[in-house]
Design an enzyme around this catalytic site. Structure first.
Site, mmCIF file in Angstrom:
data_model
loop_
_atom_site.group_PDB
_atom_site.id
_atom_site.type_symbol
_atom_site.label_atom_id
_atom_site.label_comp_id
_atom_site.label_asym_id
_atom_site.label_seq_id
_atom_site.Cartn_x
_atom_site.Cartn_y
_atom_site.Cartn_z
ATOM 1 N N GLU A 100 34.249 31.131 37.608
ATOM 2 C CA GLU A 100 34.878 31.769 38.858
ATOM 3 C C GLU A 100 35.010 33.401 38.985
ATOM 4 O O GLU A 100 33.690 33.937 38.587
ATOM 5 C CB GLU A 100 36.388 31.682 38.303
ATOM 6 C CG GLU A 100 37.286 30.581 37.816
ATOM 7 C CD GLU A 100 38.680 30.564 37.743
ATOM 8 O OE1 GLU A 100 39.881 30.201 38.089
ATOM 9 O OE2 GLU A 100 39.015 31.324 36.634
ATOM 10 N N ARG A 121 35.323 27.578 44.685
ATOM 11 C CA ARG A 121 36.042 28.299 45.074
ATOM 12 C C ARG A 121 35.977 30.260 44.813
ATOM 13 O O ARG A 121 34.806 30.282 44.888
ATOM 14 C CB ARG A 121 37.842 28.862 44.424
ATOM 15 C CG ARG A 121 37.705 28.739 42.884
ATOM 16 C CD ARG A 121 39.261 28.890 42.358
ATOM 17 N NE ARG A 121 38.891 28.514 40.772
ATOM 18 C CZ ARG A 121 39.480 27.375 39.887
ATOM 19 N NH1 ARG A 121 39.190 26.548 40.972
ATOM 20 N NH2 ARG A 121 39.401 27.717 39.291
ATOM 21 N N ASP A 122 36.206 31.336 45.473
ATOM 22 C CA ASP A 122 36.257 32.446 45.057
ATOM 23 C C ASP A 122 34.933 33.193 45.992
ATOM 24 O O ASP A 122 33.843 33.383 45.665
ATOM 25 C CB ASP A 122 36.408 33.069 43.688
ATOM 26 C CG ASP A 122 36.718 32.153 42.845
ATOM 27 O OD1 ASP A 122 38.565 32.253 43.626
ATOM 28 O OD2 ASP A 122 37.609 32.421 42.095
ATOM 29 N N GLN A 128 45.260 38.800 45.487
ATOM 30 C CA GLN A 128 46.191 37.501 44.933
ATOM 31 C C GLN A 128 47.687 38.135 44.597
ATOM 32 O O GLN A 128 47.795 38.277 43.844
ATOM 33 C CB GLN A 128 45.683 37.118 43.566
ATOM 34 C CG GLN A 128 44.148 36.276 43.992
ATOM 35 C CD GLN A 128 44.623 35.289 44.743
ATOM 36 O OE1 GLN A 128 44.804 34.079 45.114
ATOM 37 N NE2 GLN A 128 43.873 34.634 46.553
ATOM 38 N N ASP A 143 44.115 38.422 41.036
ATOM 39 C CA ASP A 143 42.737 38.854 41.697
ATOM 40 C C ASP A 143 42.653 40.091 42.594
ATOM 41 O O ASP A 143 43.048 39.967 43.675
ATOM 42 C CB ASP A 143 41.245 38.167 41.561
ATOM 43 C CG ASP A 143 42.034 36.936 40.831
ATOM 44 O OD1 ASP A 143 42.632 36.816 40.072
ATOM 45 O OD2 ASP A 143 41.320 35.658 40.802
ATOM 46 N N LEU A 178 53.924 38.504 41.035
ATOM 47 C CA LEU A 178 53.026 38.393 39.950
ATOM 48 C C LEU A 178 51.444 39.005 41.073
ATOM 49 O O LEU A 178 50.921 39.012 42.099
ATOM 50 C CB LEU A 178 52.466 37.890 39.534
ATOM 51 C CG LEU A 178 51.632 36.896 38.900
ATOM 52 C CD1 LEU A 178 51.653 36.383 37.805
ATOM 53 C CD2 LEU A 178 49.855 36.615 39.569
ATOM 54 N N LEU A 179 50.155 39.509 40.391
ATOM 55 C CA LEU A 179 49.403 39.969 40.928
ATOM 56 C C LEU A 179 48.277 39.575 40.853
ATOM 57 O O LEU A 179 48.499 39.770 39.345
ATOM 58 C CB LEU A 179 49.497 41.776 41.422
ATOM 59 C CG LEU A 179 47.994 42.427 41.467
ATOM 60 C CD1 LEU A 179 48.071 43.736 42.441
ATOM 61 C CD2 LEU A 179 46.628 42.704 40.222
ATOM 62 N N TYR A 209 43.665 31.584 48.063
ATOM 63 C CA TYR A 209 43.044 31.725 46.809
ATOM 64 C C TYR A 209 41.912 32.937 47.148
ATOM 65 O O TYR A 209 41.439 33.708 48.364
ATOM 66 C CB TYR A 209 42.266 30.800 46.295
ATOM 67 C CG TYR A 209 43.356 30.055 45.040
ATOM 68 C CD1 TYR A 209 44.403 30.294 45.737
ATOM 69 C CD2 TYR A 209 42.711 29.068 44.133
ATOM 70 C CE1 TYR A 209 45.344 28.950 44.859
ATOM 71 C CE2 TYR A 209 44.018 28.305 43.418
ATOM 72 C CZ TYR A 209 44.769 28.092 43.368
ATOM 73 O OH TYR A 209 45.020 27.261 42.985
ATOM 74 N N SER A 210 41.308 33.390 46.099
ATOM 75 C CA SER A 210 40.743 34.533 45.556
ATOM 76 C C SER A 210 39.154 34.223 46.899
ATOM 77 O O SER A 210 38.652 33.297 46.884
ATOM 78 C CB SER A 210 40.151 34.744 44.607
ATOM 79 O OG SER A 210 41.133 35.738 43.530
#
Ligand code: FRU
Length: 451
Positions: free
Chosen positions: A191, A137-138, A36, A20, A17-18, A79-80
């Site tokens: 996000e 995050r991100d 991701q 961001d 699974l792809l 994570y991103s």
């Protein structure tokens, strides 16, 4: 039948699974698009960064895994995050996610590469500051007009509402949190923020998310943009209330977590994750496939009259091949039969006789415009119910449309990118067939196959 949804020219890995796009950067003569990735299964149980590279945004090389969740501070997910080239090295900033006895902890981490192939983790650069929960995050890093580096981070405040945090650095390596850049009272989380200069403005991209804070579960989210003024000295925005003055970035079904970067010629280029599917939709869509989800095509951004426009990256036009004949069937009805579903189509000087209706492959999808109601509606055939499902928005007038179709997606750019509809489509066992109704002969339709 497998292979049915496999795309021809959109970025997707062979398995898993792809989600961001991450770490976008032009480095050592190549575009780097990290993403991701769960390489083990078509679900969200595991997150690392995979990598695609390209010299020209057209031909892509899949480079496999780039950063793995293999350290104590990122063991439950890389994570991103983003990328930035500093003194000939590619620095990557990501969120290291850990969950111990159900307790989440986030740290903003860094990795560095000299060749774009090997990535050396240097560890956390920022702990979650006071006043925020661990939904922090991100990190997106950029350089200001002065010589400072900034980082915007998606966040949730201790009161359970969303926010964007601002951090600063003199060298891009040592970071400190300075202040809250923007807040929302309507959403529980923000996000994937992005902040950049464009055509004399600053543009803020962000993804407001509704969450059930009791259950700690996301409910729904979407991608938004806002033209702002950013004062580098004070680290503040002129309009810091995220609940006001934003625009939904994409009016279709599948678009999320957009991220931008600067191409070497100064263009601001965007990729986004082409999905907003629910779990049930994901399961049915990719039932017989080894992988799920792809990125959007790269898009060039611009600001005109205070509005953000998205346009397919100019390089993509190099991939256009034979022209497809458009046949006049009857008054106001035209048809075309492309060889396959990978084609690009431009409709200019749109002259309407009645409502416009453009049908893709006998009812797989359609786009309609009603000039009296000033409404544009995109519909696709739901792969769960086999019935039409629609998305619509207001449009004062329709002058032109550009459609980028692939085996299982449509990206429709309206009026030069003033509005965009991006959606995945589940192809049926039908030959490609396009029907245009409601337009006069003056309307110019050009379709080219993508090679
Ligand atoms: C957005 C997102 C990010 C997070 C990542 C995890 O789709 O939820 O906030 O970093 O996905 O895969």
């Amino acid at each position: 039948m497998t292979g049915k949804i496999r795309q021809q020219y959109h970025l997707e890995p062979d398995c898993g699974l792809l989600n961001d796009p991450n770490g976008l950067a032009y480095f050592k003569g190549k575009y780097h698009v990290f993403f991701q990735w769960n390489r083990f299964a078509k679900n969200h149980s595991y997150k690392e960064w995979g990598l695609f590279t390209s010299p020209d945004l057209c031909s892509w090389e899949f480079e496999g895994s780039a950063i793995l969740p293999d350290q104590s501070y990122d063991k439950d997910g890389v994570y991103s995050g983003s990328g930035y080239v500093i003194q000939d090295k590619l620095y990557l900033f990501y969120t290291g996610n850990t969950k111990t006895c159900g307790k989440r902890k986030s740290r903003q981490c860094m990795a560095v590469s000299e060749d774009g192939k090997k990535f050396l983790k240097t560890g956390p650069v920022l702990e979650t500051p006071e006043g925020f929960t661990e939904h922090f995050r991100d990190p997106k890093v950029f350089k200001g007009k002065g010589n400072h580096y900034f980082m915007v981070v998606g966040a949730q405040r201790k009161n359970g509402k969303g926010s964007i945090a601002l951090c600063r650095s003199k060298d891009g390596i040592t970071w400190e949190y300075t202040n809250m850049l923007a807040v929302t009272e309507q959403y529980e989380m923000i996000e994937c923020p992005d902040l950049f200069q464009l055509d004399g403005n600053y543009v803020l991209l962000f993804d407001p998310q509704k969450r059930d804070n009791e259950k700690d579960e996301p409910e729904y989210s979407f991608a938004a943009s806002k033209i702002v003024n950013f004062d580098e000295k004070t680290g503040t925005l002129d309009r810091e209330n995220l609940d006001e003055g934003y625009t939904v970035m994409d009016s279709g079904f599948d678009f999320y977590a957009p991220q931008t970067f600067l191409a070497p010629d100064g263009r601001r280029v965007l990729f986004a994750w082409m999905s907003r599917m629910e779990e049930e939709q994901e399961k049915a869509f990719a039932e017989n496939e080894p992988n799920i989800h792809c990125q959007t095509i790269p898009r060039e951004l611009s600001v005109k009259d205070g509005k953000l426009y998205q346009h397919p990256a100019r390089e993509l036009y190099q991939q256009l091949g034979n022209e497809v004949t458009v046949i006049l069937k009857s008054q106001n009805v035209k048809k075309a039969y492309p060889e396959n579903r990978a084609f690009s189509m431009r409709i200019q000087n749109i002259d309407l006789k009645q409502n416009l209706c453009m049908d893709f492959h006998q009812g797989e999808a359609k786009i309609e415009y009603n000039p009296v109601e000033k409404k544009i509606v995109f519909s696709r055939c739901s792969w769960l119910t086999d019935e039409w499902e629609s998305k619509e928005c207001r449009l004062e007038n329709l002058q032109e449309m550009e459609v980028w179709s692939d085996n299982s997606s449509l990206e429709i750019f309206v009026n030069g990118g003033e509005k965009v509809f991006s959606s995945r489509i589940l192809p049926k066992d039908r030959k490609p067939e396009l029907t245009f109704a409601g337009i006069t002969e003056r309307t110019n339709i050009k379709i080219k196959e993508i090679i």
